[in-house]
Motif scaffolding. Structure first.
Motif, PDB file in Angstrom:
ATOM      1  N   ARG A  62       0.429  24.601   5.145  1.00  0.00           N
ATOM      2  CA  ARG A  62       1.464  25.682   4.577  1.00  0.00           C
ATOM      3  C   ARG A  62       1.944  25.735   2.803  1.00  0.00           C
ATOM      4  NH1 ARG A  62       4.437  25.980   8.131  1.00  0.00           N
ATOM      5  NH2 ARG A  62       6.438  24.277   7.160  1.00  0.00           N
ATOM      6  N   ASP A  63       2.761  24.353   2.102  1.00  0.00           N
ATOM      7  CA  ASP A  63       2.539  23.668   0.922  1.00  0.00           C
ATOM      8  C   ASP A  63       1.410  24.120  -0.118  1.00  0.00           C
ATOM      9  OD1 ASP A  63       4.861  23.322   1.908  1.00  0.00           O
ATOM     10  OD2 ASP A  63       4.859  21.605   2.252  1.00  0.00           O
ATOM     11  N   LYS A  84      -1.911  27.610  -3.701  1.00  0.00           N
ATOM     12  CA  LYS A  84      -2.861  27.913  -3.835  1.00  0.00           C
ATOM     13  C   LYS A  84      -2.920  29.402  -4.364  1.00  0.00           C
ATOM     14  CE  LYS A  84      -6.107  25.614  -1.539  1.00  0.00           C
ATOM     15  NZ  LYS A  84      -7.200  25.903  -0.195  1.00  0.00           N
ATOM     16  N   VAL A  85      -1.608  30.243  -3.396  1.00  0.00           N
ATOM     17  CA  VAL A  85      -1.176  31.291  -3.294  1.00  0.00           C
ATOM     18  C   VAL A  85      -0.911  32.155  -5.154  1.00  0.00           C
ATOM     19  CG1 VAL A  85       0.328  33.297  -3.095  1.00  0.00           C
ATOM     20  CG2 VAL A  85      -0.901  32.669  -1.327  1.00  0.00           C
ATOM     21  N   LYS A  86       0.380  30.740  -6.042  1.00  0.00           N
ATOM     22  CA  LYS A  86       0.731  30.601  -6.818  1.00  0.00           C
ATOM     23  C   LYS A  86       0.056  31.080  -8.038  1.00  0.00           C
ATOM     24  CE  LYS A  86       5.283  28.255  -5.313  1.00  0.00           C
ATOM     25  NZ  LYS A  86       6.424  27.975  -5.715  1.00  0.00           N
ATOM     26  N   MET A  87      -1.390  29.832  -7.955  1.00  0.00           N
ATOM     27  CA  MET A  87      -1.849  29.756  -8.398  1.00  0.00           C
ATOM     28  C   MET A  87      -1.989  30.736  -9.000  1.00  0.00           C
ATOM     29  SD  MET A  87      -3.459  25.485  -8.109  1.00  0.00           S
ATOM     30  CE  MET A  87      -4.739  26.177  -9.231  1.00  0.00           C
ATOM     31  N   ARG A  88      -3.220  31.484  -7.768  1.00  0.00           N
ATOM     32  CA  ARG A  88      -3.846  32.531  -7.734  1.00  0.00           C
ATOM     33  C   ARG A  88      -2.896  33.814  -8.478  1.00  0.00           C
ATOM     34  NH1 ARG A  88      -5.278  32.900  -2.728  1.00  0.00           N
ATOM     35  NH2 ARG A  88      -3.590  34.657  -2.400  1.00  0.00           N
ATOM     36  N   LYS A  89      -1.551  33.130  -8.756  1.00  0.00           N
ATOM     37  CA  LYS A  89      -0.907  34.525  -9.057  1.00  0.00           C
ATOM     38  C   LYS A  89      -0.901  34.909 -10.314  1.00  0.00           C
ATOM     39  CE  LYS A  89       2.080  38.449  -8.737  1.00  0.00           C
ATOM     40  NZ  LYS A  89       2.722  38.142 -10.048  1.00  0.00           N
ATOM     41  N   MET A 119       0.445  -1.316   0.308  1.00  0.00           N
ATOM     42  CA  MET A 119      -0.052   0.414  -0.655  1.00  0.00           C
ATOM     43  C   MET A 119       0.940   1.016   0.081  1.00  0.00           C
ATOM     44  SD  MET A 119      -2.866   1.216   2.829  1.00  0.00           S
ATOM     45  CE  MET A 119      -1.931   1.263   4.104  1.00  0.00           C
ATOM     46  N   LYS A 120       0.525   2.072  -0.636  1.00  0.00           N
ATOM     47  CA  LYS A 120       1.328   3.290  -0.426  1.00  0.00           C
ATOM     48  C   LYS A 120       1.333   4.556   0.394  1.00  0.00           C
ATOM     49  CE  LYS A 120       1.963   7.216  -4.493  1.00  0.00           C
ATOM     50  NZ  LYS A 120       2.508   7.657  -5.293  1.00  0.00           N
ATOM     51  N   MET A 121       2.170   5.093   0.866  1.00  0.00           N
ATOM     52  CA  MET A 121       2.193   5.616   1.993  1.00  0.00           C
ATOM     53  C   MET A 121       1.403   7.263   1.601  1.00  0.00           C
ATOM     54  SD  MET A 121       4.668   4.499   4.920  1.00  0.00           S
ATOM     55  CE  MET A 121       6.057   4.957   3.744  1.00  0.00           C
ATOM     56  N   THR A 122       0.730   7.980   2.552  1.00  0.00           N
ATOM     57  CA  THR A 122       0.897   8.533   1.949  1.00  0.00           C
ATOM     58  C   THR A 122       2.246   9.988   2.590  1.00  0.00           C
ATOM     59  OG1 THR A 122       0.318  10.138   4.727  1.00  0.00           O
ATOM     60  CG2 THR A 122      -1.342   9.361   2.771  1.00  0.00           C
ATOM     61  N   LYS A 123       2.501  10.920   2.671  1.00  0.00           N
ATOM     62  CA  LYS A 123       3.630  12.224   2.665  1.00  0.00           C
ATOM     63  C   LYS A 123       3.742  12.214   4.553  1.00  0.00           C
ATOM     64  CE  LYS A 123       5.210  16.461   1.988  1.00  0.00           C
ATOM     65  NZ  LYS A 123       5.557  18.397   0.938  1.00  0.00           N
ATOM     66  N   GLN A 124       1.956  12.433   4.447  1.00  0.00           N
ATOM     67  CA  GLN A 124       2.650  13.148   6.323  1.00  0.00           C
ATOM     68  C   GLN A 124       2.944  11.509   7.356  1.00  0.00           C
ATOM     69  OE1 GLN A 124      -1.790  13.791   7.967  1.00  0.00           O
ATOM     70  NE2 GLN A 124      -1.381  13.770   9.797  1.00  0.00           N
ATOM     71  N   GLN A 125       2.520  10.013   6.511  1.00  0.00           N
ATOM     72  CA  GLN A 125       2.133   8.971   7.497  1.00  0.00           C
ATOM     73  C   GLN A 125       3.880   8.581   6.938  1.00  0.00           C
ATOM     74  OE1 GLN A 125      -0.251   6.876   4.734  1.00  0.00           O
ATOM     75  NE2 GLN A 125      -1.740   6.278   6.573  1.00  0.00           N
ATOM     76  N   ASN A 138       1.147  18.136   9.984  1.00  0.00           N
ATOM     77  CA  ASN A 138      -0.600  18.802   9.550  1.00  0.00           C
ATOM     78  C   ASN A 138       0.338  20.501   9.252  1.00  0.00           C
ATOM     79  OD1 ASN A 138      -1.750  16.569   9.092  1.00  0.00           O
ATOM     80  ND2 ASN A 138      -2.631  17.002  11.940  1.00  0.00           N
ATOM     81  N   GLU A 139       0.606  20.825  10.101  1.00  0.00           N
ATOM     82  CA  GLU A 139       1.162  22.565   9.161  1.00  0.00           C
ATOM     83  C   GLU A 139       1.850  22.785   8.177  1.00  0.00           C
ATOM     84  OE1 GLU A 139       2.748  23.952  13.126  1.00  0.00           O
ATOM     85  OE2 GLU A 139       1.089  24.045  14.128  1.00  0.00           O
ATOM     86  N   ASP A 140       2.732  21.749   8.451  1.00  0.00           N
ATOM     87  CA  ASP A 140       3.631  21.564   6.408  1.00  0.00           C
ATOM     88  C   ASP A 140       2.580  21.671   5.711  1.00  0.00           C
ATOM     89  OD1 ASP A 140       5.642  22.249   8.428  1.00  0.00           O
ATOM     90  OD2 ASP A 140       6.702  19.823   7.888  1.00  0.00           O
ATOM     91  N   LEU A 141       1.751  20.093   5.606  1.00  0.00           N
ATOM     92  CA  LEU A 141       1.194  19.894   4.480  1.00  0.00           C
ATOM     93  C   LEU A 141       0.371  21.305   4.268  1.00  0.00           C
ATOM     94  CD1 LEU A 141       0.409  16.312   5.462  1.00  0.00           C
ATOM     95  CD2 LEU A 141       1.866  16.921   3.757  1.00  0.00           C
TER      96      LEU A 141
END
Length: 235
Positions: A79-80, A85-90, A1-7, A74-77
């Motif tokens: 923030r990423d 989202k900011v990059k896409m909006r810009k 099973m593939k792990m998520t970034k958090q796992q 969770n805070e790191d994720l």
């Protein structure tokens, strides 16, 4: 099973903590054991730290760390995700600001003039992207609308001022030899329906390929606007 970034993050950190806790427990117990002639052998003394004790120490340490680690991950994720989202909006804002669609400014050309415009755009920007081609078409259409230039595409493209043509492909023959691509026709159509990136430019030059005297005249006599894919635009 593939792990998520958090796992993945949590698994790696927990393994490091577990190994560190085991080493510290063993080291602490050994340091408390005084070795004398009457004491038990070192390998027996090391057995004083049982598996259950190691598990208890490690388990308590890990349990204390888990909430903090989960919060950090969770805070790191978050923030990423916010950064993306900011990059896409810009990027969207830049695209909206950059492409000025001039409503009710549809330019209609005869088939002859359409073919002339397509040929000069192909010749000037055959190795460049669609935006470059639209820009070349924008400049020619800007000239057609400007009182200081002729009022038709044909006259603008073939204009001769004091023996000098205005577009190098006309002078060197590239205008006559190119094969107009379908992508170029698409760019012509977009420019004719009002898609404009030119900021009012009436001139452009590719500095690396142009005669130095011509470039000097551009720099001294005109107002530089911007550069895109090697073409520098002026008015």
């Amino acid at each position: 099973m593939k792990m998520t970034k958090q796992q993945f993050y949590l698994t790696g950190i927990l393994m490091i903590l577990l190994g560190f806790s085991v080493m510290m427990a063993v080291f602490t117990k050994k340091s408390q054991t005084t070795v004398t002639a009457d004491s038990m052998p070192i390998y027996e003394a090391s057995k004083v730290v049982t598996e259950s004790q190691i598990y208890t120490i490690s388990h308590e340490t890990v349990n204390e760390a888990i909430p903090r680690l989960e919060q950090q991950v969770n805070e790191d994720l978050a923030r990423d995700a916010m950064t993306e989202k900011v990059k896409m909006r810009k990027a969207n804002e830049d695209a909206i600001e950059e492409a000025v669609l001039v409503q009710n400014n549809i330019t209609k050309l005869s088939q002859k003039e359409y073919n002339i415009l397509a040929r000069i755009v192909e010749a000037e920007a055959t190795d460049k992207d669609k935006k470059s081609k639209i820009l070349v078409a924008n400049v020619i259409l800007n000239r057609v609308r400007n009182q200081e230039f002729p009022d038709s595409v044909e006259e603008v493209v073939f204009q001769n001022v004091n023996g000098a043509v205005q577009f190098s492909p006309v002078a060197d023959g590239r205008y006559y030899s190119v094969t107009v691509q379908e992508s170029t026709k698409e760019c012509i159509d977009r420019a004719l329906t009002g898609e404009d990136y030119s900021k009012g430019a009436l001139y452009f030059v590719e500095r690396a390929l142009a005669d130095s005297d011509n470039v000097s005249w551009f720099d001294k006599s005109l107002t530089w606007l911007f550069e895109y894919e090697g073409h520098e635009f002026y008015k």
